[in-house]
Design a protein around this motif. Structure first.
Motif, PDB file in Angstrom:
ATOM      1  N   ARG A 231       0.827  -1.206   0.000  1.00 15.90           N
ATOM      2  CA  ARG A 231       0.000   0.000   0.000  1.00 15.90           C
ATOM      3  C   ARG A 231       0.866   1.264   0.000  1.00 15.90           C
ATOM      4  NH1 ARG A 231      -4.063   2.543   4.582  1.00 15.90           N
ATOM      5  NH2 ARG A 231      -4.623   4.363   3.320  1.00 15.90           N
ATOM      6  N   LEU A 232       1.951   1.254   0.764  1.00 16.78           N
ATOM      7  CA  LEU A 232       2.831   2.425   0.801  1.00 16.78           C
ATOM      8  C   LEU A 232       3.382   2.742  -0.591  1.00 16.78           C
ATOM      9  CD1 LEU A 232       4.844   1.732   4.097  1.00 16.78           C
ATOM     10  CD2 LEU A 232       2.984   3.368   3.768  1.00 16.78           C
ATOM     11  N   TYR A 233       3.801   1.707  -1.309  1.00 19.04           N
ATOM     12  CA  TYR A 233       4.304   1.916  -2.665  1.00 19.04           C
ATOM     13  C   TYR A 233       3.196   2.385  -3.608  1.00 19.04           C
ATOM     14  CZ  TYR A 233       8.975  -0.084  -1.958  1.00 19.04           C
ATOM     15  OH  TYR A 233      10.262  -0.304  -1.560  1.00 19.04           O
ATOM     16  N   LYS A 234       2.014   1.773  -3.499  1.00 14.96           N
ATOM     17  CA  LYS A 234       0.915   2.123  -4.403  1.00 14.96           C
ATOM     18  C   LYS A 234       0.458   3.563  -4.193  1.00 14.96           C
ATOM     19  CE  LYS A 234      -1.208  -0.461  -6.803  1.00 14.96           C
ATOM     20  NZ  LYS A 234      -1.100  -0.774  -8.250  1.00 14.96           N
ATOM     21  N   GLU A 235       0.451   4.025  -2.962  1.00 18.19           N
ATOM     22  CA  GLU A 235       0.056   5.412  -2.704  1.00 18.19           C
ATOM     23  C   GLU A 235       1.026   6.381  -3.368  1.00 18.19           C
ATOM     24  OE1 GLU A 235      -2.641   6.451  -1.392  1.00 18.19           O
ATOM     25  OE2 GLU A 235      -3.444   4.701  -0.355  1.00 18.19           O
ATOM     26  N   GLN A 236       2.283   5.960  -3.518  1.00 13.56           N
ATOM     27  CA  GLN A 236       3.280   6.812  -4.157  1.00 13.56           C
ATOM     28  C   GLN A 236       3.163   6.771  -5.682  1.00 13.56           C
ATOM     29  OE1 GLN A 236       5.644   8.818  -2.775  1.00 13.56           O
ATOM     30  NE2 GLN A 236       5.186   8.331  -0.650  1.00 13.56           N
ATOM     31  N   SER A 237       2.918   5.586  -6.236  1.00 14.24           N
ATOM     32  CA  SER A 237       2.983   5.414  -7.685  1.00 14.24           C
ATOM     33  C   SER A 237       1.667   5.682  -8.398  1.00 14.24           C
ATOM     34  CB  SER A 237       3.453   3.985  -8.022  1.00 14.24           C
ATOM     35  OG  SER A 237       2.527   3.024  -7.529  1.00 14.24           O
ATOM     36  N   ASP A 238       0.542   5.582  -7.711  1.00 11.60           N
ATOM     37  CA  ASP A 238      -0.759   5.707  -8.366  1.00 11.60           C
ATOM     38  C   ASP A 238      -1.463   7.018  -8.075  1.00 11.60           C
ATOM     39  OD1 ASP A 238      -0.268   3.242  -9.337  1.00 11.60           O
ATOM     40  OD2 ASP A 238      -1.801   2.180  -8.193  1.00 11.60           O
ATOM     41  N   TRP A 242       0.344  10.422  -0.962  1.00 10.17           N
ATOM     42  CA  TRP A 242       1.792  10.255  -0.784  1.00 10.17           C
ATOM     43  C   TRP A 242       2.258  10.834   0.548  1.00 10.17           C
ATOM     44  CZ3 TRP A 242       4.683  14.653  -0.192  1.00 10.17           C
ATOM     45  CH2 TRP A 242       4.123  15.844  -0.651  1.00 10.17           C
ATOM     46  N   LYS A 243       1.572  11.849   1.041  1.00  9.00           N
ATOM     47  CA  LYS A 243       1.955  12.414   2.338  1.00  9.00           C
ATOM     48  C   LYS A 243       1.747  11.385   3.447  1.00  9.00           C
ATOM     49  CE  LYS A 243       1.146  17.289   1.253  1.00  9.00           C
ATOM     50  NZ  LYS A 243       0.395  18.513   1.602  1.00  9.00           N
ATOM     51  N   TRP A 244       0.597  10.723   3.410  1.00 14.19           N
ATOM     52  CA  TRP A 244       0.356   9.662   4.391  1.00 14.19           C
ATOM     53  C   TRP A 244       1.409   8.573   4.254  1.00 14.19           C
ATOM     54  CZ3 TRP A 244      -0.372   4.485   3.466  1.00 14.19           C
ATOM     55  CH2 TRP A 244      -0.678   3.700   4.578  1.00 14.19           C
ATOM     56  N   SER A 245       1.720   8.197   3.022  1.00  9.41           N
ATOM     57  CA  SER A 245       2.693   7.136   2.779  1.00  9.41           C
ATOM     58  C   SER A 245       4.052   7.489   3.372  1.00  9.41           C
ATOM     59  CB  SER A 245       2.822   6.893   1.272  1.00  9.41           C
ATOM     60  OG  SER A 245       3.819   5.933   0.994  1.00  9.41           O
ATOM     61  N   ASN A 246       4.514   8.719   3.163  1.00 12.03           N
ATOM     62  CA  ASN A 246       5.809   9.128   3.689  1.00 12.03           C
ATOM     63  C   ASN A 246       5.841   9.123   5.212  1.00 12.03           C
ATOM     64  OD1 ASN A 246       7.018   9.527   1.177  1.00 12.03           O
ATOM     65  ND2 ASN A 246       6.359  11.650   1.043  1.00 12.03           N
ATOM     66  N   GLU A 247       4.802   9.694   5.821  1.00 12.81           N
ATOM     67  CA  GLU A 247       4.748   9.741   7.289  1.00 12.81           C
ATOM     68  C   GLU A 247       4.651   8.335   7.881  1.00 12.81           C
ATOM     69  OE1 GLU A 247       5.189  12.262   9.238  1.00 12.81           O
ATOM     70  OE2 GLU A 247       4.846  14.041   8.001  1.00 12.81           O
ATOM     71  N   VAL A 288       8.421  14.830   5.013  1.00 10.90           N
ATOM     72  CA  VAL A 288       7.620  14.525   6.199  1.00 10.90           C
ATOM     73  C   VAL A 288       7.758  15.632   7.245  1.00 10.90           C
ATOM     74  CG1 VAL A 288       7.773  12.018   5.903  1.00 10.90           C
ATOM     75  CG2 VAL A 288       9.494  13.201   7.268  1.00 10.90           C
ATOM     76  N   THR A 289       6.813  15.651   8.172  1.00 14.56           N
ATOM     77  CA  THR A 289       6.853  16.635   9.254  1.00 14.56           C
ATOM     78  C   THR A 289       7.895  16.260  10.301  1.00 14.56           C
ATOM     79  OG1 THR A 289       4.500  17.089   8.925  1.00 14.56           O
ATOM     80  CG2 THR A 289       5.467  17.819  11.000  1.00 14.56           C
TER      81      THR A 289
END
Length: 443
Positions: A231-238, A242-247, A288-289
Motif C-alpha cells: 500500500r505504501l508503494y501504491k500510494e506513491q505510484s498511483d 503520498w503524504k500519508w505514505s511518507n509519514e 515529512v513533518t
C-alpha cells in the motif's frame, strides 16, 4: 532633513547590516571547513581527525546520503571503520527486517554474491547489490559476533525484494497452504519483479490470508508488513496519498527500531545508521513533518545516548539509477540560490563543514529553506565532488531475463502494429477494388 533622505538613510543602513551579516556568515563557513578524503578504507585530511574524534564518542552515528555514488559508499565504509576502533557497531540501514536477516545469514556463510548472480535475484537487496556498498556490510559482519543481529533493517520490504523475502517466509512456513501461497507468489514475481508494490495485489493478499492464522508470530507480522508495504508503494505510484505514505513509512522505521531495541534487552549499544539523507534529518524534511532522524534523536536524548548527524552530498558527478540501471546526474540537494557552500569548497577533493557554529547567524534566516534545513538538521555536511556511479554486482540472469522479456514484449507490440497496419491497407484495397468493380458493372 527631507523625507526621502530618511528613507535613503534607512535603506543604506539596512544594506550595510545585510552586507555585514553575509560577511559574518561567509567568514564562519570558511573558519569551519576542512579538507577530507578517503584513502583506501581510511579517512585522511585535516577534517578526518575532527569528525572521527567526535564520531567515536557518539552512540548513534547517523550517515545520511545520496544513494548510488561510489565515493559516498566509500565514505560510509571509512566512517564506520574509523568510528568503531574502540568497539564494534551494528549497522542500521534502509532495508526491511526480513531482508536484513537473510542478508546477514548469506554474508556469514559466504553465499551472498552467488545468490545475487542466480535467477532474478539481483535487485532484491537494496542497496547492497552494488559492488561499492558491499565492503561496509562485510566489515559489519566481521566486526560483530554471530548469534546477535549485526544488521538492523528498519524499512519496509523492498518493492523488488520478493526473492529474498519469500525465501525468509519459506523458512517460517509450516502448512501446505502457506507453501502454496509462497510458490504462487514466486511465479508472479518472476513476471513482475516489482511484485511488492506494483501491479495486482492478489499475490500479496494470498500470502496474508495463508499466514493470517499462523502459529509463527514472525511469519504473521511479515505478511502483514508485506501488505502494508504494498500500500505504501501504491500510494506513491498511483497518485494516492503520498503524504500519508511518507509519514507512515517513517513511523514504521521507528517501530522497527524499537522492536530491535526490545530484542536487544533495551540497550541497542553503538549503532551506525546509513539511510537516505531525508530520513535522517533531525527535524522536518521535504517529505515529512517528523523525519526518522528527529524521532531517533528524541529517543537518544531520553536514554542518555549521544548522536552525531552527517549529510554526505554530491557536488557534481553521477550516481546509479536503481531501477533502470543507468548512470544519472548526482545532483546536490543545495542548488541554485540555496548553494551557500559552493563558494567555500576546497580547491580539489571533498570538503567537510561543521554546521553548528552557523545556526545562530542572522544571515541564515534570510537564506532559502533548503539551506536552513541542512544547517539546522545536521551536525556535519560533506560535499563530495565528481562522484562516479556505483557498479552492480554480477546478476547474470536478471539482465538477460528482464531485458529479454522487455525486448520480446516490444517486438510483439511492433509485430502486432505492423499486422494491424497491413490488414487495414488490405481492407482499404479490397474496398476500392470492390468499388471499382461495382462501378464497371453499373456502367
Amino acid at each position: 532633513m527631507p523625507k526621502y533622505s530618511l528613507w535613503l538613510l534607512l535603506f543604506l543602513s539596512t544594506a550595510a547590516l545585510a552586507d555585514t551579516s553575509d560577511a559574518d556568515f561567509n567568514t564562519a563557513v570558511d573558519a569551519h571547513r576542512y579538507a577530507i578524503h578517503v584513502d583506501g578504507s581510511t579517512l585522511g585530511g585535516e577534517g578526518a581527525k575532527r569528525i572521527l574524534d567526535e564520531g567515536r564518542t557518539a552512540d548513534f552515528f547517523l550517515f545520511g546520503e545520496n544513494h548510488g555514488a561510489h565515493e559516498i559508499a566509500a565514505f560510509a565504509d571509512a566512517l564506520y571503520l574509523g568510528t568503531s576502533t574502540d568497539g564494534s557497531r551494528r549497522l542500521v540501514t534502509e532495508i526491511g527486517p526480513a531482508t536484513a536477516t537473510e542478508l546477514e545469514t548469506m554474508l556469514r556463510d559466504g553465499s551472498y554474491r552467488s545468490y545475487l548472480a542466480e535467477g532474478v535475484h539481483l535487485l532484491s537487496v537494496p542497496f547492497f547489490f552494488w559492488e561499492d556498498e558491499l565492503p561496509l556490510a562485510e566489515n559489519v559482519v566481521k566486526a560483530n559476533p554471530p548469534g546477535v543481529p549485526a544488521i538492523w533493517g528498519l524499512d519496509q520490504e523492498f518493492v523488488a525484494g520478493a526473492p529474498v523475502v519469500l525465501h525468509r517466509l519459506d523458512a517460517l512456513a509450516t502448512t501446505d497452504a502457506e507453501r502454496n501461497a509462497i510458490a504462487s507468489a514466486r511465479r508472479s514475481a518472476f513476471w513482475n519483479p516489482l511484485l511488492f508494490g506494483m501491479g495486482s495485489d492478489g499475490p500479496v493478499k494470498a500470502l496474508r490470508d495463508a499466514f493470517g492464522t499462523s502459529a509463527n508470530a514472525e511469519a504473521r507480522k511479515l505478511t502483514e508488513e508485506i501488505e502494508l508495504g504494498f500500500r505504501l508503494y501504491k500510494e506513491q505510484s498511483d497518485g494516492g496519498d503520498w503524504k500519508w505514505s511518507n509519514e507512515r513509512r517513517e513511523t514504521l522505521m521507528m517501530d522497527h527500531f524499537l522492536d530491535y531495541v526490545q530484542k536487544a534487552g533495551g540497550d541497542p549499544g553503538r549503532l551506525f545508521f546509513k539511510l537516505g539523507a531525508f530520513h535522517l534529518m533531525r527535524g522536518e524534511s521535504p517529505a515529512v513533518t517528523e523525519a526518522l532522524g528527529l524521532r531517533l534523536s528524541r529517543w537518544a536524548a531520553d536514554h542518555g545516548k549521544k548522536t552525531v548527524n552527517v549529510f554526505v552530498d554530491c557536488r557534481g558527478g553521477e550516481l546509479r539509477d536503481v531501477v533502470l540501471g543507468r548512470a544519472a546526474p548526482c545532483d546536490s540537494y543545495l542548488d541554485g540560490d540555496a548553494d551557500v557552500f559552493g563558494p567555500h569548497l576546497v580547491d580539489s577533493g571533498t570538503t567537510l563543514f561543521d554546521l553548528r557554529p552557523l545556526r545562530d547567524l542572522p544571515a541564515l534566516k534570510q537564506m532559502p529553506k533548503r539551506a536552513q534545513r541542512i544547517v539546522a538538521n545536521y551536525d556535519w555536511y560533506i560535499a563530495v565532488t565528481n562522484t562516479h556511479a556505483s557498479t552492480f554486482l554480477p546478476g547474470h540472469l536478471a539482465t538477460l531475463v528482464y531485458g529479454g522479456t522487455i525486448a520480446v514484449c516490444a517486438l510483439a507490440v511492433v509485430v502486432l502494429l505492423i499486422a494491424w497496419i497491413v490488414r487495414r491497407i488490405r481492407r482499404r484495397r479490397r474496398a476500392r477494388r470492390a468499388e471499382r468493380e461495382g462501378f464497371r458493372a453499373g456502367a
